[in-house]
Design a protein around this motif. Structure first.
Motif, PDB file in Angstrom:
ATOM      1  N   CYS A 185       0.850  -1.191   0.000  1.00 58.26           N
ATOM      2  CA  CYS A 185       0.000   0.000   0.000  1.00 58.26           C
ATOM      3  C   CYS A 185       0.884   1.238   0.000  1.00 58.26           C
ATOM      4  O   CYS A 185       1.681   1.438   0.923  1.00 58.26           O
ATOM      5  N   SER A 239      -0.215   4.429  -0.036  1.00 53.82           N
ATOM      6  CA  SER A 239      -0.960   5.611   0.394  1.00 53.82           C
ATOM      7  C   SER A 239      -0.661   5.917   1.853  1.00 53.82           C
ATOM      8  O   SER A 239      -0.806   5.053   2.717  1.00 53.82           O
ATOM      9  N   GLY A 240      -0.230   7.138   2.115  1.00 53.78           N
ATOM     10  CA  GLY A 240      -0.029   7.553   3.491  1.00 53.78           C
ATOM     11  C   GLY A 240      -1.344   7.978   4.122  1.00 53.78           C
ATOM     12  O   GLY A 240      -2.239   8.483   3.447  1.00 53.78           O
ATOM     13  N   PHE A 241      -1.470   7.738   5.425  1.00 53.64           N
ATOM     14  CA  PHE A 241      -2.666   8.146   6.170  1.00 53.64           C
ATOM     15  C   PHE A 241      -3.917   7.510   5.564  1.00 53.64           C
ATOM     16  O   PHE A 241      -4.938   8.158   5.361  1.00 53.64           O
ATOM     17  N   SER A 242      -3.813   6.213   5.249  1.00 53.72           N
ATOM     18  CA  SER A 242      -4.911   5.500   4.614  1.00 53.72           C
ATOM     19  C   SER A 242      -5.148   4.181   5.333  1.00 53.72           C
ATOM     20  O   SER A 242      -4.230   3.591   5.908  1.00 53.72           O
ATOM     21  N   ILE A 264       2.763  -1.601   4.310  1.00 48.63           N
ATOM     22  CA  ILE A 264       2.175  -0.265   4.209  1.00 48.63           C
ATOM     23  C   ILE A 264       3.268   0.780   4.353  1.00 48.63           C
ATOM     24  O   ILE A 264       3.984   0.800   5.362  1.00 48.63           O
ATOM     25  N   GLU A 317       4.110   4.058   5.443  1.00 46.25           N
ATOM     26  CA  GLU A 317       3.453   4.994   6.351  1.00 46.25           C
ATOM     27  C   GLU A 317       4.515   5.830   7.055  1.00 46.25           C
ATOM     28  O   GLU A 317       5.319   5.298   7.826  1.00 46.25           O
ATOM     29  N   PHE A 375       2.543   9.456  10.918  1.00 50.12           N
ATOM     30  CA  PHE A 375       1.206   8.880  10.840  1.00 50.12           C
ATOM     31  C   PHE A 375       1.179   7.414  11.278  1.00 50.12           C
ATOM     32  O   PHE A 375       0.127   6.785  11.270  1.00 50.12           O
ATOM     33  N   GLY A 376       2.342   6.871  11.625  1.00 47.98           N
ATOM     34  CA  GLY A 376       2.413   5.452  11.950  1.00 47.98           C
ATOM     35  C   GLY A 376       1.511   5.044  13.089  1.00 47.98           C
ATOM     36  O   GLY A 376       0.904   3.971  13.070  1.00 47.98           O
ATOM     37  N   VAL A 394      -2.189   4.229  12.029  1.00 46.26           N
ATOM     38  CA  VAL A 394      -2.430   2.904  11.466  1.00 46.26           C
ATOM     39  C   VAL A 394      -2.176   1.821  12.511  1.00 46.26           C
ATOM     40  O   VAL A 394      -2.874   0.808  12.557  1.00 46.26           O
ATOM     41  N   LEU A 434       4.717  -2.172   8.733  1.00 47.09           N
ATOM     42  CA  LEU A 434       4.792  -0.755   8.377  1.00 47.09           C
ATOM     43  C   LEU A 434       6.182  -0.421   7.861  1.00 47.09           C
ATOM     44  O   LEU A 434       7.194  -0.787   8.461  1.00 47.09           O
ATOM     45  N   ASN A 439       8.521   2.821   6.964  1.00 46.99           N
ATOM     46  CA  ASN A 439       8.580   4.259   7.206  1.00 46.99           C
ATOM     47  C   ASN A 439       9.173   5.039   6.042  1.00 46.99           C
ATOM     48  O   ASN A 439       8.971   6.243   5.935  1.00 46.99           O
TER      49      ASN A 439
END
Length: 360
Positions: free
Chosen positions: A28, A30-33, A49, A51, A55-56, A59, A74, A76
């Motif tokens: 994925c 997309s950040g903040f999704s 993801i 992220e 914003f980590g 999620v 995740l 970064n």
């Protein structure tokens, strides 16, 4: 993702993509999704993801709540790509960036991330989507009675330079699927009820002439890079003077071409007389061959109606104000040009009004 229609569309397509692959591995971008969390809940074997650290925690809350820590990892930054152990079979994006304002800025961010992770990413295009895209292009052609000299429409992308594109990393499956599949730049000429006043000349105020001020503002716009303003048009009523037209189509399953990127020219004939205040630009996203979500109108645009266009309240649309607000009619043609370079996050528009020459 607060938009129920958009959320339902993503859920339907994502479920279909995950079910068609055995043990799907999802990335994925997309950040903040919450798309990555949704993919894990739908049965993906592993979800990576991208992220940012800031914003980590957002999620991570959902990962802990649904006990998905064994399914979701995740990342970064791009440097964390080494943590991807399996071959990715599905690349997804919202596409949404919290710092973006204009519709194509979301596209620029998604393409930039895709290029950084997979410089040579290319998939076999779905033949059905290709056929549909060709059909849509043919249907968008202007009627035969429009002067061909004004409607010399062409879209071109620079040929990819194989020396500049490295092969796709080993972590990408040969049958990788990208969602969204395609992004389409759309535009429509409009007349505004009140928004045009933000660009109108002052001329006179309280008996004082404002000619010097108007000239100063006009000159400053020449040096401004931002030709297009972002506005939530559901707040500012406007009516169409022509049918919407596709300006450029970007295939997200293929590598982005090197500089100068994409260039396109299209034209549309005015169908209703009125004052042309500007051009509204938005992007239609095709999640697959059959599913489209739009950052523009929520209902078909009728250029013969004086009823205001119903715009998506969850997105901002781009507005290109014409330098002169002039009266247009069925003899007028609006010609649009765009230069789009995803790698350099550069998008430039230019629109002009032409008068059709009729044979007596």
């Amino acid at each position: 993702m607060n938009d129920p229609l958009r959320r339902r569309a993503y859920l339907t397509v994502l479920r279909k993509q995950i079910q068609r692959t055995a043990d799907p591995v999802v990335l994925c971008l997309s950040g903040f999704s919450l798309l990555g969390v949704l993919a894990a809940r739908l049965g993906a074997k592993k979800v990576y993801i991208l992220e940012p650290v800031i914003f980590g925690s957002f999620v991570q809350f959902f990962i802990d709540h649904y006990n998905l820590k064994h399914q979701i990892i995740l990342l970064n930054s791009e440097r964390d790509v080494s943590f991807i152990q399996e071959k990715v079979t599905l690349v997804i994006g919202d596409p949404y960036c919290i710092t973006s304002v204009l519709p194509w800025e979301h596209l620029e961010d998604f393409c930039l991330l895709k290029h950084r992770f997979f410089p040579g990413l290319a998939t076999n295009s779905n033949s059905e989507s290709d056929t549909k895209a060709q059909s849509e292009t043919k249907n968008n052609d202007l009627t035969n009675h429009v002067n061909d000299n004004h409607l010399n429409s062409n879209t071109q992308a620079s040929e990819p330079n194989s020396g500049n594109l490295t092969p796709a990393p080993r972590l990408v499956s040969s049958s990788v699927t990208v969602m969204p599949l395609r992004a389409s730049f759309m535009f429509v000429p409009v007349t505004f009820d009140h928004l045009w006043k933000t660009r109108a000349l002052v001329r006179e105020a309280e008996g004082f002439t404002m000619r010097c001020f108007d000239e100063f503002i006009a000159k400053s716009r020449v040096f401004s890079r931002d030709q297009v303003d972002g506005h939530p048009l559901w707040e500012y009523p406007c009516c169409a003077l022509a049918s919407p037209k596709e300006l450029l189509s970007v295939d997200l399953t293929q590598p982005d071409p090197p500089s100068p990127g994409y260039r396109a020219t299209q034209a549309v004939q005015i169908e209703r007389s009125g004052i042309l205040h500007g051009i509204v630009i938005w992007i239609d996203w095709y999640l697959d061959a059959d599913t489209r979500i739009s950052s523009g109108p929520l209902a078909p645009i009728d250029p013969h109606s004086t009823k205001p266009i119903l715009w998506d309240p969850y997105s901002k649309q781009g507005v290109y104000f014409m330098p002169d607000f002039e009266e247009v009619s069925g003899a007028s043609i609006v010609r649009g040009q765009v230069e789009y370079n995803a790698r350099e996050t550069y998008t430039q528009f230019e629109f002009s009004v032409l008068t059709q020459i009729t044979n007596s």
